[in-house]
Design a protein around this motif. Structure first.
Motif, PDB file in Angstrom:
ATOM      1  N   GLU A   1       1.827  -7.205  -5.969  1.00  0.00           N
ATOM      2  CA  GLU A   1       1.924  -6.018  -6.934  1.00  0.00           C
ATOM      3  C   GLU A   1       1.577  -6.615  -8.517  1.00  0.00           C
TER       4      GLU A   1
ATOM      5  N   TYR B   1      -7.858  -1.991  -3.725  1.00  0.00           N
ATOM      6  CA  TYR B   1      -7.986  -3.523  -3.363  1.00  0.00           C
ATOM      7  C   TYR B   1      -8.188  -3.639  -1.843  1.00  0.00           C
TER       8      TYR B   1
ATOM      9  N   LYS C   1      -5.951  -8.889  -1.155  1.00  0.00           N
ATOM     10  CA  LYS C   1      -4.386  -8.983  -1.030  1.00  0.00           C
ATOM     11  C   LYS C   1      -3.800  -9.965  -0.129  1.00  0.00           C
TER      12      LYS C   1
ATOM     13  N   ASP D   1       0.827  -1.311   0.019  1.00  0.00           N
ATOM     14  CA  ASP D   1       0.098   0.133  -0.086  1.00  0.00           C
ATOM     15  C   ASP D   1       0.828   1.265  -0.016  1.00  0.00           C
TER      16      ASP D   1
ATOM     17  N   GLN E   1      -0.493  -8.799  -9.211  1.00  0.00           N
ATOM     18  CA  GLN E   1      -2.025  -9.108  -9.253  1.00  0.00           C
ATOM     19  C   GLN E   1      -2.618  -7.911  -9.545  1.00  0.00           C
ATOM     20  N   ILE E   2      -2.185  -6.718  -8.576  1.00  0.00           N
ATOM     21  CA  ILE E   2      -2.939  -5.650  -8.763  1.00  0.00           C
ATOM     22  C   ILE E   2      -2.939  -5.122 -10.211  1.00  0.00           C
ATOM     23  N   HIS E   3      -1.542  -5.144 -10.714  1.00  0.00           N
ATOM     24  CA  HIS E   3      -1.381  -4.531 -12.018  1.00  0.00           C
ATOM     25  C   HIS E   3      -2.415  -5.513 -13.068  1.00  0.00           C
TER      26      HIS E   3
ATOM     27  N   THR F   1      -5.095  -7.066 -12.340  1.00  0.00           N
ATOM     28  CA  THR F   1      -6.541  -6.708 -12.234  1.00  0.00           C
ATOM     29  C   THR F   1      -6.862  -5.230 -12.709  1.00  0.00           C
ATOM     30  N   ASN F   2      -5.840  -4.473 -12.805  1.00  0.00           N
ATOM     31  CA  ASN F   2      -6.052  -3.132 -13.337  1.00  0.00           C
ATOM     32  C   ASN F   2      -6.005  -3.132 -14.813  1.00  0.00           C
TER      33      ASN F   2
ATOM     34  N   ASN G   1      -3.752   1.523  -3.978  1.00  0.00           N
ATOM     35  CA  ASN G   1      -4.658   0.651  -4.722  1.00  0.00           C
ATOM     36  C   ASN G   1      -5.951   0.664  -3.888  1.00  0.00           C
TER      37      ASN G   1
END
Length: 125
Positions: free
Chosen positions: A78, A21, A26, A14, A80-82, A84-85, A19
């Protein structure tokens, strides 16, 4: 020195990558990364079928990988965040960092732990 905890990984992610989420999402990704570490590295040496994952999974749960190799969790989350985005270039970069960190840890682990022995002795005819 204690291993990194789930909460510490969440704080790192974070702080470095703001993000939208939830902590639960996470945590699920961290648990996936922990599963990969067990299946691809530790479990192969221990010969156990199932990972001894913590039944109580919260922010105080200690992770398997210790410093200086513990950044692999951050890289996985990170990535997974990218993904998903829909940010594929950033996703690819984070995946390269994750893969490199996992392989580096695997190499370290293999140098310091004997693999499980499937056969007690070699039988020659």
């Amino acid at each position: 020195m204690a291993n990194l905890t789930v909460g510490q990984v969440l704080l790192q992610v974070d702080a470095l990558l703001p993000n939208q989420y939830t902590a639960e999402e996470k945590c699920r990704w961290i648990r996936q990364a922990e599963g990969f570490v067990w299946e691809e590295v530790i479990g192969l040496h221990k010969g156990e079928e199932n990972a001894p994952m913590a039944t109580q999974w919260d922010e105080d749960t200690e992770l398997l990988v210790a410093a200086p190799y513990d950044e692999l969790y951050r890289y996985y989350v990170e990535a997974q965040i990218h993904y998903t985005n829909g940010e594929m270039n950033r996703y690819n970069n984070a995946c390269v960092a994750w893969n490199n960190a996992l392989l580096t840890y695997r190499d370290y682990y293999c140098r310091h732990h004997m693999p499980r022995q499937k056969v007690k002795a070699l039988h020659l005819c």
